[in-house]
Design a protein around this motif. Structure first.
Motif, PDB file in Angstrom:
ATOM      1  N   UNK A 253       1.182  -1.122  -0.157  1.00 14.20           N
ATOM      2  CA  UNK A 253       0.604  -0.159   0.007  1.00 14.20           C
ATOM      3  C   UNK A 253       1.019   1.617  -0.469  1.00 14.20           C
ATOM      4  N   UNK A 254       0.050   2.376  -0.440  1.00 11.33           N
ATOM      5  CA  UNK A 254       0.972   3.683   0.015  1.00 11.33           C
ATOM      6  C   UNK A 254       2.044   4.111  -1.394  1.00 11.33           C
ATOM      7  N   UNK A 255       1.607   2.985  -2.628  1.00  9.31           N
ATOM      8  CA  UNK A 255       2.224   3.556  -3.890  1.00  9.31           C
ATOM      9  C   UNK A 255       1.028   3.886  -5.438  1.00  9.31           C
ATOM     10  N   UNK A 256       1.637   4.670  -5.442  1.00  3.18           N
ATOM     11  CA  UNK A 256       0.779   4.804  -6.911  1.00  3.18           C
ATOM     12  C   UNK A 256       2.052   5.298  -7.701  1.00  3.18           C
ATOM     13  N   UNK A 257       1.733   5.675  -9.136  1.00  4.48           N
ATOM     14  CA  UNK A 257       2.335   5.520 -10.374  1.00  4.48           C
ATOM     15  C   UNK A 257       1.488   6.897 -11.024  1.00  4.48           C
ATOM     16  N   UNK A 258       2.650   7.624 -11.489  1.00  2.03           N
ATOM     17  CA  UNK A 258       2.393   9.114 -12.244  1.00  2.03           C
ATOM     18  C   UNK A 258       2.590   9.129 -13.443  1.00  2.03           C
ATOM     19  N   UNK A 259       1.824   9.864 -14.564  1.00  3.44           N
ATOM     20  CA  UNK A 259       2.825   9.769 -15.695  1.00  3.44           C
ATOM     21  C   UNK A 259       2.933  11.515 -15.350  1.00  3.44           C
ATOM     22  N   UNK A 260       4.118  11.694 -15.590  1.00  4.36           N
ATOM     23  CA  UNK A 260       4.653  13.722 -16.265  1.00  4.36           C
ATOM     24  C   UNK A 260       5.526  13.367 -16.733  1.00  4.36           C
ATOM     25  N   UNK A 261       5.857  14.945 -17.086  1.00  7.84           N
ATOM     26  CA  UNK A 261       6.470  15.335 -18.112  1.00  7.84           C
ATOM     27  C   UNK A 261       7.693  16.593 -17.241  1.00  7.84           C
ATOM     28  N   UNK A 262       8.360  16.945 -18.110  1.00 15.05           N
ATOM     29  CA  UNK A 262      10.127  16.933 -17.748  1.00 15.05           C
ATOM     30  C   UNK A 262      10.487  17.746 -18.822  1.00 15.05           C
ATOM     31  N   UNK A 263       9.788  19.423 -19.398  1.00 14.42           N
ATOM     32  CA  UNK A 263      10.209  19.958 -20.400  1.00 14.42           C
ATOM     33  C   UNK A 263       9.338  19.101 -21.887  1.00 14.42           C
ATOM     34  N   UNK A 264      10.130  18.417 -22.356  1.00 19.87           N
ATOM     35  CA  UNK A 264       9.228  17.135 -23.924  1.00 19.87           C
ATOM     36  C   UNK A 264       8.961  16.105 -23.482  1.00 19.87           C
ATOM     37  N   UNK A 265       9.716  15.623 -22.171  1.00 19.15           N
ATOM     38  CA  UNK A 265      10.441  14.293 -22.413  1.00 19.15           C
ATOM     39  C   UNK A 265       9.001  13.777 -21.011  1.00 19.15           C
ATOM     40  N   UNK A 266       8.136  12.515 -21.324  1.00 20.38           N
ATOM     41  CA  UNK A 266       7.891  12.238 -20.387  1.00 20.38           C
ATOM     42  C   UNK A 266       7.945  11.097 -19.813  1.00 20.38           C
ATOM     43  N   UNK A 267       7.821  10.151 -18.860  1.00 22.84           N
ATOM     44  CA  UNK A 267       8.222   9.255 -18.057  1.00 22.84           C
ATOM     45  C   UNK A 267       7.315   8.999 -16.964  1.00 22.84           C
ATOM     46  N   UNK A 268       7.720   8.249 -15.871  1.00 20.09           N
ATOM     47  CA  UNK A 268       5.949   7.568 -15.157  1.00 20.09           C
ATOM     48  C   UNK A 268       7.301   7.315 -14.110  1.00 20.09           C
ATOM     49  N   UNK A 269       7.210   8.385 -13.046  1.00 20.88           N
ATOM     50  CA  UNK A 269       7.316   8.141 -11.271  1.00 20.88           C
ATOM     51  C   UNK A 269       6.378   7.561  -9.963  1.00 20.88           C
ATOM     52  N   UNK A 270       7.241   6.785 -10.160  1.00 18.57           N
ATOM     53  CA  UNK A 270       6.842   5.911  -8.221  1.00 18.57           C
ATOM     54  C   UNK A 270       6.644   7.302  -7.080  1.00 18.57           C
TER      55      UNK A 270
END
Length: 473
Positions: free
Chosen positions: A308-325
Motif C-alpha cells: 500500500x501507499x504506492x501510486x504511479x504517475x505519468x509526468x513530463x519534464x520539458x518535452x520528456x514523458x516518464x512514469x514516476x513512482x
C-alpha cells in the motif's frame, strides 16, 4: 599614486556599499557583505591586455556600430554536438559557439567527471573532432590522466591529440597559452580557483570571480570559442560567488543528486538558447557517467505489488514523458503535532492536497503523520502528480494497495475537481509503452483526443472521488 578604495559587496546579489551593512537592502539577506579592495584607475588601462594575451586583436574594439534590425542576419550558427544526448537536450540542442556555460553542483557529485568525459568524446569525434583545452586549477595533470584512463578504459593513448590539459591558476598565464594553442572549446575547472593580477585579493573572492568571469565572457564573445565554467556551491545549495556570475553567463546548469545513490540529474536553471524545463539523467559507474535513455524504467520498481501507499504517475519534464513512482506513508501521530514531510515534492502543495482530501473527500488526516517520497531521488514540479499523491496517501491510510497496471495524470484543484493537463497523448503513450493497462486522466482532456489509436484503457474523471472510486471500488 592613487590609494586603493575599500568597498563592501553583497555576496548574494552583488549590491555595493561604502560601509558594512548587516542586512542587504537589495535582497534582504543578513551578513552577506564582504570587504572588497578596488584597484586604482590604472586597472582600467591594464584590463584590455587580456585580448592581446588571448591572441585577439585590439583593432576591433572601437569598430562597433549601430545596425538596423532588418540588416542583421537571423540564421543560427550550427551548434556543437556534445556527443551526449542528455547534455545536448539540457543545453537546448547542443553548445552554441561563443557561449559561456556555468556548471554547478555538490562536491563529489560528478561535475569534473561529466566535463572530462564529454570533452574526451568531443576531441576524438572523428572528422568533427574539436581541439579542447581543459584548464584545471584543482587537480594535477597526473590525476586527470588517471581519471581519463578510467573513463575511456585505457584507450586514450596515441589517438586523442586534440585534448589538451593545462594546470594553471593565473588568468594571464591561461590567456598566454590560449594564444599559443588556439583551442576551439575551453573548460575552466573551477572558476573559484582562477585569479587575476589586476585584483588584489585571494582566488574565490567576490572581486576575483567577477573579474575572471567577465574576462572569459569577453574572450568567448570575441573569439566565438565556447567556454564551460565549473562552479562551486554554498552550503545552502546556491552557486558560490556573486550573483552577477549567474547573470554574466548564457546558461546555468545544476548537477543534482545524492552521493549515496548512483543516479544524477542535470537540470537547466537559466538558458538563453533553449528551454529551462529540460533535464538529463545519468547513472554513476566506475567508468564514468552513463546516460539513462529511458528514465521510466529507472524510476519504477517491480516489487511493489501488494504494497500500500504506492501510486504511479505519468509526468513530463520539458518535452520528456516518464512514469514516476509516488510513495506515501500515513501513520498515527506519536506527538501532539502531526508531521508533514515531502522528498522530491513541494511540501506546501502536499499540505494543500491533504486539505482537499480531508475537506472534499471526507478522510480525516488531522491527527496523522504523512510522509511522501518520489522514488529515484527525482524532484518533480509537474502539476499532474497531484492525483498520484492523493491516491498514494489514501492507499496508505486505508492500507489497501492499488492494483497493478494502473497509472494516472491529473492536477487537483481546491474544490476537488481534476483539472486538465498538457501533452496528454505523450503521457498515455508512455504508459502504454511500459505495459500499463489503465490510466486515469481528466475528463476535459478527452475533447479532441483520438481514443482509437491507444490500446490502453482510458478512465476519464471529473472529481477526486471518481478517481478514488475507480482505484479502490
Amino acid at each position: 599614486m592613487a590609494k586603493d578604495k575599500v568597498m563592501y559587496v553583497c555576496n548574494n546579489c552583488g549590491q555595493e556599499s561604502a560601509k558594512w551593512i548587516g542586512k542587504c537592502p537589495a535582497c534582504g539577506q543578513w551578513n552577506t557583505f564582504k570587504e572588497v579592495r578596488n584597484v586604482p584607475s590604472s586597472l582600467s588601462e591594464r584590463k584590455g591586455n587580456w585580448k592581446v594575451a588571448g591572441g585577439i586583436s585590439d583593432k576591433g574594439r572601437d569598430t562597433a556600430k549601430v545596425l538596423r534590425l532588418s540588416d542583421i542576419s537571423a540564421h543560427d550558427d550550427p551548434r556543437i554536438d556534445m556527443q551526449d544526448a542528455e547534455l545536448n537536450r539540457v543545453l537546448g540542442g547542443g553548445l552554441v559557439p561563443g557561449s559561456i556555460v556555468l556548471l554547478g553542483g555538490e562536491p563529489g557529485i560528478g561535475k569534473s567527471t561529466l566535463s572530462l568525459q564529454t570533452m574526451l568524446h568531443i576531441s576524438r569525434g572523428g572528422q568533427k573532432s574539436l581541439k579542447v583545452l581543459y584548464v584545471s586549477g584543482e587537480e594535477s595533470a597526473h590525476q586527470l590522466k588517471m581519471r581519463a584512463e578510467r573513463i575511456v578504459k585505457g584507450n586514450s593513448n596515441g589517438e586523442n591529440d586534440n585534448f589538451l590539459i593545462l594546470c594553471e591558476n593565473s588568468l594571464e598565464a591561461i590567456f598566454e597559452h590560449i594564444k599559443e594553442v588556439q583551442p576551439e572549446l575551453m573548460v575552466i575547472d573551477s572558476i573559484q580557483t582562477i585569479s587575476t593580477e589586476d585584483v588584489e585579493s585571494s582566488a574565490g573572492s567576490i572581486a576575483q570571480v567577477r573579474e575572471c568571469a567577465s574576462a572569459l565572457l569577453r574572450f568567448a564573445k570575441s573569439s566565438s570559442v565556447p567556454v564551460i565554467l565549473i562552479g562551486h556551491i554554498t552550503k545552502e545549495g546556491t552557486l558560490a560567488g556573486p550573483k552577477i556570475l549567474e547573470h554574466i553567463v548564457d546558461t546555468v546548469i545544476q548537477f543534482e543528486g545524492d552521493q549515496h545513490y548512483m543516479y544524477r540529474i542535470l537540470r537547466s536553471i537559466k538558458n538563453r538558447f533553449g528551454s529551462t524545463s529540460e533535464l538529463g539523467i545519468y547513472e554513476m559507474q566506475q567508468t564514468g557517467l552513463r546516460q539513462v535513455n529511458n528514465p521510466s524504467e529507472l524510476l519504477l520498481t517491480d516489487n511493489h505489488d501488494g504494497l500500500s501507499g504506492v501510486a504511479i504517475s505519468s509526468a513530463i519534464e520539458g518535452v520528456r514523458p516518464f512514469l514516476v513512482e509516488t510513495q506515501a506513508l500515513v501513520s498515527s501521530a506519536a506527538y501532539g503535532t502531526p508531521q508533514r514531510s515531502a522528498t522530491g515534492f513541494d511540501q506546501r502543495r502536499l499540505n494543500m492536497l491533504l486539505a482537499v482530501l480531508e475537506k472534499r473527500v471526507g478522510f480525516k488526516l488531522m491527527q496523522k503523520d504523512v510522509f511522501l517520497n518520489i522514488a529515484g531521488g527525482l524532484r518533480v514540479t509537474d502539476m499532474a502528480m497531484d492525483l498520484s499523491v492523493i491516491a498514494a496517501v489514501l492507499s496508505s491510510n486505508v492500507d489497501t494497495p492499488i492494483e497493478e497496471g494502473w497509472c494516472m495524470a491529473g492536477e487537483v484543484g481546491l474544490s476537488g475537481e481534476v483539472r486538465p493537463v498538457a501533452r496528454i497523448e505523450q503521457r498515455i503513450s508512455e504508459a502504454e509503452k511500459l505495459g500499463f493497462q489503465h490510466i486515469i486522466i481528466p475528463k476535459y482532456n478527452l475533447s479532441g483526443l483520438d481514443k482509437k489509436k491507444f490500446k490502453i484503457d482510458l478512465v476519464p474523471v471529473r472529481k477526486v472521488e471518481e478517481a478514488l472510486r475507480a482505484l479502490f471500488g
